[in-house]
Design an enzyme around this catalytic site. Sequence first.
Site, PDB file in Angstrom:
ATOM      1  N   LYS A 258      37.340  80.293  31.635  1.00  0.00           N
ATOM      2  CA  LYS A 258      37.885  80.663  30.203  1.00  0.00           C
ATOM      3  C   LYS A 258      39.050  80.917  30.358  1.00  0.00           C
ATOM      4  O   LYS A 258      39.690  81.735  31.050  1.00  0.00           O
ATOM      5  CB  LYS A 258      36.878  82.070  30.005  1.00  0.00           C
ATOM      6  CG  LYS A 258      37.272  82.777  28.628  1.00  0.00           C
ATOM      7  CD  LYS A 258      38.581  83.579  28.538  1.00  0.00           C
ATOM      8  CE  LYS A 258      38.926  84.191  27.457  1.00  0.00           C
ATOM      9  NZ  LYS A 258      40.015  83.363  26.787  1.00  0.00           N
TER      10      LYS A 258
ATOM     11  N   CYS B 128      54.737  86.331  36.460  1.00  0.00           N
ATOM     12  CA  CYS B 128      54.347  87.665  36.997  1.00  0.00           C
ATOM     13  C   CYS B 128      55.152  87.886  38.095  1.00  0.00           C
ATOM     14  O   CYS B 128      55.335  89.042  38.448  1.00  0.00           O
ATOM     15  CB  CYS B 128      53.014  87.334  37.654  1.00  0.00           C
ATOM     16  SG  CYS B 128      52.606  86.062  38.502  1.00  0.00           S
TER      17      CYS B 128
HETATM   18  P1  NAP Z   1      45.640  89.100  29.388  1.00  0.00           P
HETATM   19  O1  NAP Z   1      45.978  89.331  27.844  1.00  0.00           O
HETATM   20  O2  NAP Z   1      45.324  89.864  30.606  1.00  0.00           O
HETATM   21  O3  NAP Z   1      44.725  87.679  29.303  1.00  0.00           O
HETATM   22  C1  NAP Z   1      44.275  87.148  30.581  1.00  0.00           C
HETATM   23  C2  NAP Z   1      42.944  86.563  30.167  1.00  0.00           C
HETATM   24  O4  NAP Z   1      41.973  87.497  29.999  1.00  0.00           O
HETATM   25  C3  NAP Z   1      42.836  85.754  29.067  1.00  0.00           C
HETATM   26  O5  NAP Z   1      42.121  84.663  29.239  1.00  0.00           O
HETATM   27  C4  NAP Z   1      42.362  86.380  28.014  1.00  0.00           C
HETATM   28  O6  NAP Z   1      41.709  85.819  26.984  1.00  0.00           O
HETATM   29  C5  NAP Z   1      41.297  87.236  28.776  1.00  0.00           C
HETATM   30  N1  NAP Z   1      40.932  88.560  28.113  1.00  0.00           N
HETATM   31  C6  NAP Z   1      41.486  89.389  27.221  1.00  0.00           C
HETATM   32  N2  NAP Z   1      40.619  90.297  27.065  1.00  0.00           N
HETATM   33  C7  NAP Z   1      39.471  90.448  27.568  1.00  0.00           C
HETATM   34  C8  NAP Z   1      38.610  91.081  27.712  1.00  0.00           C
HETATM   35  N3  NAP Z   1      38.178  92.104  27.108  1.00  0.00           N
HETATM   36  N4  NAP Z   1      37.571  90.691  28.737  1.00  0.00           N
HETATM   37  C9  NAP Z   1      37.720  89.638  29.541  1.00  0.00           C
HETATM   38  N5  NAP Z   1      38.817  88.742  29.367  1.00  0.00           N
HETATM   39  C10 NAP Z   1      39.553  89.151  28.434  1.00  0.00           C
HETATM   40  O7  NAP Z   1      47.023  88.453  30.155  1.00  0.00           O
HETATM   41  P2  NAP Z   1      48.050  87.298  29.512  1.00  0.00           P
HETATM   42  O8  NAP Z   1      48.723  87.732  28.447  1.00  0.00           O
HETATM   43  O9  NAP Z   1      47.282  86.149  29.329  1.00  0.00           O
HETATM   44  O10 NAP Z   1      48.950  86.874  30.621  1.00  0.00           O
HETATM   45  C11 NAP Z   1      49.980  87.835  30.922  1.00  0.00           C
HETATM   46  C12 NAP Z   1      49.760  88.673  32.239  1.00  0.00           C
HETATM   47  O11 NAP Z   1      49.285  87.963  33.410  1.00  0.00           O
HETATM   48  C13 NAP Z   1      50.962  89.459  32.819  1.00  0.00           C
HETATM   49  O12 NAP Z   1      50.699  90.989  32.801  1.00  0.00           O
HETATM   50  C14 NAP Z   1      51.356  88.918  33.975  1.00  0.00           C
HETATM   51  O13 NAP Z   1      52.038  89.676  34.820  1.00  0.00           O
HETATM   52  C15 NAP Z   1      49.855  88.624  34.393  1.00  0.00           C
HETATM   53  N6  NAP Z   1      50.125  87.378  35.460  1.00  0.00           N
HETATM   54  C16 NAP Z   1      49.785  87.658  36.842  1.00  0.00           C
HETATM   55  C17 NAP Z   1      49.962  86.693  37.690  1.00  0.00           C
HETATM   56  C18 NAP Z   1      49.648  86.980  39.174  1.00  0.00           C
HETATM   57  O14 NAP Z   1      49.119  86.022  39.731  1.00  0.00           O
HETATM   58  N7  NAP Z   1      49.912  88.104  39.676  1.00  0.00           N
HETATM   59  C19 NAP Z   1      50.073  85.463  37.250  1.00  0.00           C
HETATM   60  C20 NAP Z   1      50.453  85.094  35.936  1.00  0.00           C
HETATM   61  C21 NAP Z   1      50.233  86.087  35.015  1.00  0.00           C
HETATM   62  P3  NAP Z   1      42.661  85.832  25.691  1.00  0.00           P
HETATM   63  O15 NAP Z   1      43.232  84.284  25.593  1.00  0.00           O
HETATM   64  O16 NAP Z   1      41.606  86.017  24.294  1.00  0.00           O
HETATM   65  O17 NAP Z   1      43.708  86.624  25.444  1.00  0.00           O
END
Ligand code: NAP
Length: 490
Positions: A182, A291
């Site tokens: 997903k 990140c």
């Molecule tokens: P996000 O909003 O948490 O979304 C991540 C994924 O989770 C997306 O596919 C999202 O779908 C899905 N999601 C959203 N709500 C959900 C729910 N209720 N239940 C299950 N899945 C759900 O994060 P983002 O905005 O895409 O990415 C930015 C974040 O990722 C930042 O905090 C960044 O630091 C972190 N990040 C961490 C790393 C690492 O390796 N540590 C690497 C890259 C990024 P949708 O598309 O519908 O929102």
Amino acid sequence: MVSIVENSVLTYKNFINGEWTESSANKVTGSINPANKNEIVGYVQSSSQEDVDAAVAAAKQAKKAWRKLSGAARADYLYKAANIMEERLSDIAETMTKEMGKTFAEAKGETARGIAILRYYAGEGMRKIGDVIPSTDSEALMFTTRVPLGVVGVISPWNFPVAIPIWKMAPALIYGNTVVLKPAQETAVTAAKVIECFAEAGIPAGVVNLVTGQGSVIGQRIIEHPDINGITFTGSNTVGKMVGQGALARGAKYQLEMGGKNPVIIANDADLDLAVEGTISGGLRSTGQKCTATSRVFVQTDVYDEFKEKLLEKVSALKVGCGMQGETWMGPCASENQLNTVLSYIQKGKEEGATLLYGGERPAENGTENGFFVQPTVFENVTNDMIIAREEIFGPVLALIKVDTLEEALEQSNDTEFGLSASIYTKNISNMFSFINEMEAGLVRVNAETAGVELQAPFGGMKQSSSHSREQGQAAIEFFTSIKTVFVKA
Ligand code: NAP
Ligand code: MG
């Protein structure tokens, strides 16, 4: 202004049980180009929970035959997918740039990394998966082997739309799991193009499945589905915690990679030109949406003014624009939401009393008016207790914090709930060792920017940045397999 030409925009489907399938919800969503909100890059399925159920059923069915293949046989599919992706590198990278805004050069680099990750894990299909352990019974053979989890759910973010799904899917597959992906909605077209490479490599039906749609619907069903044995998630802390709690509640294995608030320390003896270059590249490249992006910049008093001057000179020369234009150094924020978040943090920074040194606005250049652009932004007079020094902004915002000593820099660097990456610029070996020993982060880098992850090395955070697991390199085997201890007596 580009107007929407509906009939030239392609619609992408889900990939379930080896077939490209429309969602049972019969609904599609347009994926918008953040450099020009009037351009739709493609339409993707707004799927329903029933689509997830169909994908999981296919993955469950496929896992029996897939785990029976040798590692070398599974590797063949990964090598084939890598070769197909290599032929399409430019198209996939262009889609990524148009869908989430990073520059074409960065998108090509990321796609090349995805290909290298596929080949790395293909090689893992021929490497050792266990140990012989001497039994106290001299007539017995005792050893460990590794078995797949079964069906793995992959939930990925938009910031590395090729590399992250691949660094989760490739190890999942090589160790014998089947996958339901997903992807983030913002980058679902790019995800479909990645899955096309697996499909055309002839991967058996049900081994790889793609279901696009809302996190709260599709992601939620992945969390809850009783036939998903493991969930690997990268994204925000808020969603990550929900994934972890949901998985724990039903006894599924989970892995969470989340946010950061990554510091760089500029010591008195640093090579300041190198430090400026690393701070800019680490903090502002990809519009700060990594990140591992640098966000807090601790500078020792003696070199503060010189560092600041050099930094501002370089930052003010950065070219902001559409990532497909060759001269662009920094593209837009990936979405309108993301832009609004960044602008609201900039506002908070001002209200908290930090001094805005540069940027902070939407740029006025021609051609940026329809995109989610923000200027590279630098604050000074920041203290480590301000919101802009505590919360992840995920935008091109640097916060300069003056420190007298290295001890002070280390103490403040560690004074955060996150622990993903950190870097120091110094020539002094004892500074280097203090930093390496004392820094609470999963990735520590000396005379190199905070961002920069090599695919063959373990990657992950400490504290609230991860579930304390590691991805990539040899570390991936820990999540994607279970150890089985075998005792054999003839
Ligand atoms: P996000 O909003 O948490 O979304 C991540 C994924 O989770 C997306 O596919 C999202 O779908 C899905 N999601 C959203 N709500 C959900 C729910 N209720 N239940 C299950 N899945 C759900 O994060 P983002 O905005 O895409 O990415 C930015 C974040 O990722 C930042 O905090 C960044 O630091 C972190 N990040 C961490 C790393 C690492 O390796 N540590 C690497 C890259 C990024 P949708 O598309 O519908 O929102
Ligand atoms: Mg999101």
